[in-house]
Design a protein around this motif. Structure first.
Motif, short mmCIF file in Angstrom:
data_model
loop_
_atom_site.label_atom_id
_atom_site.label_comp_id
_atom_site.label_asym_id
_atom_site.label_seq_id
_atom_site.Cartn_x
_atom_site.Cartn_y
_atom_site.Cartn_z
N MET A 163 -9.32 -1.60 -0.80
CA MET A 163 -7.79 -1.82 -1.47
C MET A 163 -8.05 -2.37 -2.46
N ARG A 181 -3.84 4.72 -7.47
CA ARG A 181 -2.43 4.43 -7.57
C ARG A 181 -1.46 5.12 -8.50
N CYS A 238 1.05 -1.27 -0.29
CA CYS A 238 0.01 0.07 -0.42
C CYS A 238 0.83 1.49 0.05
N CYS A 293 -8.73 2.92 -6.67
CA CYS A 293 -7.24 2.63 -5.69
C CYS A 293 -6.10 2.48 -6.65
N CYS A 347 -4.71 6.78 -1.11
CA CYS A 347 -6.55 7.15 -0.56
C CYS A 347 -6.42 8.02 0.26
#
Length: 100
Positions: free
Chosen positions: A83, A92, A18, A88, A22
């Motif tokens: 996620m 990214r 991760c 998401c 967000c």
């Protein structure tokens, strides 16, 4: 007729990979989930949002682990942002583009 499915989680995106993308977004407080009041500020429209620190990340994001420090009391919007979801992956890609 074929309907394209775009919200299938990507197994490559996990807690260990991760990037807290967000946590860079504005998070409106739209329901009472128990977010501590010291984490909430008013935006330019006088709406309640999660505060951010100088680095642009949400105040609740741990800077070492990038995990949420108020996970059990996180805002509703954060609960809905999965996620590995389509949203998401888009965030990214936006972060990677900004970093270049």
């Amino acid at each position: 007729m074929t309907i394209e499915v775009t919200n299938l989680p990507d197994p490559q995106m996990t807690c260990s990979t991760c990037q807290a993308c967000c946590c860079r977004l504005e998070v409106m407080i739209i329901s009472d989930t128990g977010v501590p009041p010291e984490y909430i500020v008013s935006d330019e429209f006088n709406g309640d949002v999660m505060a951010r620190l100088d680095d642009g990340l949400c105040i609740a994001a741990d800077r070492d682990t990038l995990l949420c420090t108020i996970y059990e009391n996180r805002p509703w919007i954060c609960r809905e942002f999965e996620m590995g979801s389509y949203e998401c992956s888009i965030e990214r890609k936006n972060i990677i583009t900004l970093d270049k």
